[in-house]
Scaffold this active site. Structure first.
Site, short mmCIF file in Angstrom:
data_model
loop_
_atom_site.label_atom_id
_atom_site.label_comp_id
_atom_site.label_asym_id
_atom_site.label_seq_id
_atom_site.Cartn_x
_atom_site.Cartn_y
_atom_site.Cartn_z
N ASP A 215 4.92 -3.50 -25.40
CA ASP A 215 3.55 -3.03 -25.63
C ASP A 215 2.73 -3.35 -24.38
O ASP A 215 3.30 -3.48 -23.29
CB ASP A 215 2.97 -3.68 -26.90
N HIS A 238 3.30 -1.19 -21.66
CA HIS A 238 2.30 -0.12 -21.78
C HIS A 238 1.14 -0.29 -20.81
O HIS A 238 0.11 0.33 -20.96
CB HIS A 238 1.78 -0.04 -23.22
#
Length: 389
Positions: A215, A238
């Site tokens: 993430d 991310h």
């Protein structure tokens, strides 16, 4: 000037003599076993109770070996404001993710002042929970590996966090937190394993760290101010994200954030600001992204004010989050998609005073594209793709 010099020397002597008088509590003398199988939670909590009750500075020493810990709360306020966890070994979460999966946190420090965590490996053993989540079954939410809540003057140095169930490190409601030489490692497809998440906190610094996860490498939530991130390598992951913002109608803003000398490798995003498409009092302002290298990044520069990750149950309204005074300076490298710069801002509150300066991003050795919607600002120096502001 001479007076100032003597003050400095006196302070140095004072700190050193104070440290020399620190009392040390070893978790093994209190019953912890370095075999990775014996539950050592009680011994760690006992060491904390002693260190917290000490009027002298205290050291909690964790020797080499693997120590199995269930979820543990290290709570203050304490009698002294210098407690150091010196970790030579590894702390291991239970291999059955259900044991701590609904606890919220694995290791939680709250209402503490002046705590340092030096060295050590935290092994969250999260792979079983990720597999459960990725299979679509009903699973526990998962525990954050290391959390600091409502605490001040925290240092985390040389720590490794492996395979957390959920977020690796969370800083919530804190002031004056310094993280340096932190390494975060989890698989690129591990769900919700943000590297470092900061919210409702001021004066947080993240230096010289390497984050690989599934993430955001760093996520910056509502109420964050005076945040400094420097010399961080991100990937997989991310990217470094402000947001998501605008989850709530009444929401604290984000301001005075510097992200500099960062490298993104094969990440989904580079530097990102994201907000939900709904009414909110939130904002993001005075943000500087400087000296960033992008290596095969899908969205190197992105503002997304219609954020809705699963495209399910999206609010479908206009974002109330006001984004202003965001500078992108000396950002170069390669985009994995044709649109390397994307500003998708709120139609009700357009992004204002966005500045692009010396940006060069390419796609497949060709020119990339920029896309702007409701974004105003200026560009200076060489900017490729050509600015759409």
């Amino acid at each position: 000037m001479a007076n100032h010099k003597w003050q400095t020397i006196f302070l140095f002597i004072f700190i050193n003599s104070a440290m020399a008088k620190a009392v040390t509590y070893s978790v093994t003398t209190l019953g912890a076993k370095p075999d990775g199988k014996t539950d050592s939670t009680k011994a760690f909590l006992s060491a904390w109770a002693k260190a917290c009750a000490s009027v002298k500075p205290a050291v909690i020493y964790v020797p080499a070996g693997r120590f199995l810990l269930r979820n543990a709360l290290f709570s203050g306020p304490c009698k002294n404001s210098r407690i150091t966890f010196r970790i030579a070994g590894t702390l291991v979460a239970p291999s059955d993710y259900r044991v701590i999966g609904n606890a919220g946190n694995w290791l939680l420090f709250q209402h503490v002042n002046g705590v340092t965590i030096s060295g050590g490996i935290l092994d969250g053993q999260g792979t079983g929970l990720w597999a459960c989540k990725n299979s679509g079954k009903s699973c526990p939410t998962g525990a954050t590996t290391l959390s600091f809540s409502n605490s001040n003057n925290i240092v985390v140095s040389g720590l490794v966090s492996l395979n957390s169930q959920m977020f690796h490190i969370v800083v919530n409601g804190c002031n004056n937190v310094k993280m340096q030489g932190v390494k975060v490692s989890a698989s690129g497809n591990s769900p919700n394993t943000d590297g470092i998440h900061v919210q409702m906190s001021s004066g947080v610094t993240i230096l010289n760290s390497k984050i690989s996860t599934g993430d955001d490498c760093v996520s910056i939530g509502p109420g964050t101010s005076n945040l400094w991130i420097e010399n961080v390598a991100c990937g997989p992951g991310h990217g470094i994200s402000i947001g998501s913002l605008g989850k709530d109608l009444q929401e604290a803003g984000v301001q005075n954030v510097t992200v500099k000398t960062v490298t993104f490798t094969n990440t989904q995003n580079g530097v990102r600001i994201k907000s939900w498409g709904r009414a909110s009092t939130g904002f993001a302002r005075n943000i500087l992204f400087q000296h960033a290298v992008m290596i095969n990044v899908q969205n190197p520069i992105v503002i997304d004010q219609q954020y809705c990750p699963d495209k399910k149950g999206c609010p479908g309204q206009v974002s109330g989050v006001k984004i202003s005074d965001v500078t992108y300076q000396d950002i170069h490298g390669t985009s994995a998609t044709e649109v390397a710069v994307k500003f998708d801002c709120s139609s009700k509150y357009p992004c204002s005073r966005i500045r692009l300066e010396n940006v060069k991003l390419t796609y497949k050795n060709q020119g990339a594209l920029a896309s702007c919607s409701n974004a105003g600002g200026t560009s200076a120096g060489m900017v490729q793709p050509t600015s759409c502001l």
